[in-house]
Enzyme design. Structure first.
Site, PDB file in Angstrom:
ATOM      1  N   THR A 265      -2.175   2.179   6.497  1.00 31.54           N
ATOM      2  CA  THR A 265      -1.647   0.967   5.853  1.00 31.54           C
ATOM      3  C   THR A 265      -1.509  -0.116   6.912  1.00 31.54           C
ATOM      4  O   THR A 265      -1.205   0.178   8.073  1.00 31.54           O
ATOM      5  CB  THR A 265      -0.294   1.229   5.171  1.00 31.54           C
ATOM      6  OG1 THR A 265       0.217  -0.008   4.663  1.00 31.54           O
ATOM      7  CG2 THR A 265       0.731   1.841   6.133  1.00 31.54           C
ATOM      8  N   GLY A 266      -1.741  -1.366   6.511  1.00 29.91           N
ATOM      9  CA  GLY A 266      -1.607  -2.453   7.468  1.00 29.91           C
ATOM     10  C   GLY A 266      -2.711  -3.480   7.339  1.00 29.91           C
ATOM     11  O   GLY A 266      -3.112  -3.834   6.222  1.00 29.91           O
TER      12      GLY A 266
ATOM     13  N   THR B  60       0.837  -1.196   0.000  1.00 34.61           N
ATOM     14  CA  THR B  60       0.000   0.000   0.000  1.00 34.61           C
ATOM     15  C   THR B  60       0.875   1.251   0.000  1.00 34.61           C
ATOM     16  O   THR B  60       1.930   1.272   0.641  1.00 34.61           O
ATOM     17  CB  THR B  60      -0.909   0.011   1.246  1.00 34.61           C
ATOM     18  OG1 THR B  60      -1.679  -1.185   1.261  1.00 34.61           O
ATOM     19  CG2 THR B  60      -1.838   1.206   1.252  1.00 34.61           C
TER      20      THR B  60
ATOM     21  N   ARG C  89     -12.608  -9.400  -2.129  1.00 33.96           N
ATOM     22  CA  ARG C  89     -12.220  -8.832  -0.829  1.00 33.96           C
ATOM     23  C   ARG C  89     -11.890  -7.346  -1.002  1.00 33.96           C
ATOM     24  O   ARG C  89     -11.123  -6.961  -1.877  1.00 33.96           O
ATOM     25  CB  ARG C  89     -11.005  -9.569  -0.280  1.00 33.96           C
ATOM     26  CG  ARG C  89     -10.527  -9.072   1.092  1.00 33.96           C
ATOM     27  CD  ARG C  89      -9.378  -8.091   0.990  1.00 33.96           C
ATOM     28  NE  ARG C  89      -8.832  -7.760   2.303  1.00 33.96           N
ATOM     29  CZ  ARG C  89      -7.843  -6.887   2.509  1.00 33.96           C
ATOM     30  NH1 ARG C  89      -7.317  -6.250   1.492  1.00 33.96           N
ATOM     31  NH2 ARG C  89      -7.400  -6.626   3.715  1.00 33.96           N
TER      32      ARG C  89
ATOM     33  N   GLY D 286     -10.438  -4.072   1.140  1.00 30.03           N
ATOM     34  CA  GLY D 286      -9.769  -3.655   2.368  1.00 30.03           C
ATOM     35  C   GLY D 286     -10.136  -2.243   2.763  1.00 30.03           C
ATOM     36  O   GLY D 286     -11.163  -1.705   2.348  1.00 30.03           O
ATOM     37  N   ASP D 287      -9.278  -1.635   3.571  1.00 32.24           N
ATOM     38  CA  ASP D 287      -9.593  -0.324   4.138  1.00 32.24           C
ATOM     39  C   ASP D 287      -9.349   0.827   3.180  1.00 32.24           C
ATOM     40  O   ASP D 287      -9.960   1.894   3.319  1.00 32.24           O
ATOM     41  CB  ASP D 287      -8.742  -0.089   5.395  1.00 32.24           C
ATOM     42  CG  ASP D 287      -7.252  -0.087   5.074  1.00 32.24           C
ATOM     43  OD1 ASP D 287      -6.718  -1.164   4.764  1.00 32.24           O
ATOM     44  OD2 ASP D 287      -6.632   0.992   5.099  1.00 32.24           O
TER      45      ASP D 287
ATOM     46  N   GLY E 270      -6.020  -4.476   6.973  1.00 30.14           N
ATOM     47  CA  GLY E 270      -7.166  -3.722   6.480  1.00 30.14           C
ATOM     48  C   GLY E 270      -8.431  -3.893   7.290  1.00 30.14           C
ATOM     49  O   GLY E 270      -9.150  -2.918   7.557  1.00 30.14           O
TER      50      GLY E 270
END
Lengths: 132, 177
Positions: free
Chosen positions: A51-52, A1, A29, A31-32, A54
């Site tokens: 970042t990380g 990311t 899927r 994510g964030d 999600g």
């Protein structure tokens, strides 16, 4: 990311994030990153990119949490808001966060072992780092 | 302050045993990315243009998990997400699950500026990309050997562990975006 947050000379705050997601992710899927208020968010007080992990970033509504902390907790600073999210809401190993507020205060921190990151401002403050 | 900028290229478990040459290569590219932003902001460019410009550099850089160098999905493909938001106006744009857009942040900005919506997903995002005439590429463009090997390792770990993909045990170590 990857992500970037900016305060420009006109006082505009912008946050942007882009990602390939997680390795081996299942069909559909999300994510964030594309969720406004979670991995990417900007208000009239702060711009945030995450970042990380999600799913955890989404459950914490991370970007909006940082903005709300600064808006509604009297005297709260960007550093306090960021630390609240990373230390009190999220768990160790979950995420990294970058942010800039309307005064040009900068924040880049993580509760993981590292984050590829850099920051700079018009007063000559500059840093490029990977680990703590 | 007249301007300020912060960027990231991902967080997680980054081994401190990286060879010095690899570490230096990452530091050089992060330095290049922040320099692009510094120069643009000092020249009075808008925050939205600077965010796009810096993220484009990182998307085009195969070291980072976005654009070229994106990770593989379970099906061995690349599905990209991006979002952008302007705080002062609360305008925002996002795309998710795009497979053919070279720089997804550009498409997210187009969603914000050229549609009345906030997010397009999957096939709809691809249709919007065609309509916007944004730069598109084949899936091969996103390929890097390093990401492919990581994908193969993940698949092998699935087989060896016998875990279902939805297992919490599986995700504990692997649920990073």
């Amino acid at each position: 990311t990857v992500g970037c947050v900016v305060l420009d000379q006109e006082g505009m705050l912008v946050a942007g994030t882009s990602t390939g997601g997680m390795t081996n992710k299942m069909y559909g899927r999300v994510g964030d990153v594309p969720i406004i208020g979670s991995g990417t968010y900007a208000s009239d007080v702060v711009a945030v990119s995450m970042t990380g992990w999600g799913e955890k970033i989404m459950r914490a509504v991370s970007g909006h949490t940082v903005s709300s902390y600064m808006k509604f907790k009297e005297g709260a600073t960007l550093e306090e808001a960021g630390n609240y999210l990373l230390n009190d809401v999220l768990e160790p190993g979950d995420a990294g966060m970058i942010a800039v507020d309307k005064y040009g205060n900068m924040y880049m921190n993580m509760n993981t072992s590292g984050m590829f990151r850099a920051m700079s401002d018009s007063e000559g403050n500059r840093e490029v780092a990977i680990w703590e | 302050k007249d301007w300020a900028i912060v960027l990231h290229g991902g967080a997680g478990t980054i081994s401190k045993d990286l060879p010095d040459s690899v570490k230096q290569a990452y530091m050089n590219d992060l330095d290049e990315a922040i320099s692009i932003g510094e120069e643009a902001l000092a020249n009075g460019e808008s925050a939205i243009d600077v965010v796009q410009k810096v993220i484009n550099y990182l998307e085009d850089n195969p070291k980072f998990n976005a654009g070229k160098g994106a990770v593989f999905t379970h099906e061995g493909k690349h599905e990209l997400d991006a979002a952008i938001m302007v705080g002062n106006t609360r305008n925002a744009g996002a795309v998710t699950g795009v497979t053919s857009v070279k720089n997804p942040i550009n498409l997210a900005r187009m969603v914000m500026e050229n549609s009345k919506h906030v997010m397009f997903a999957g096939e709809g995002a691809e249709e919007f990309a065609i309509e916007m005439d944004v730069k598109r590429v084949n899936q091969d463009y996103f390929y890097t050997q390093r990401r492919y090997e990581a994908y193969k390792r993940a698949i092998a770990e699935d087989s060896e562990s016998g875990l279902l993909d939805s297992s919490e045990d599986y995700w504990e170590d692997d649920k990073y975006g």
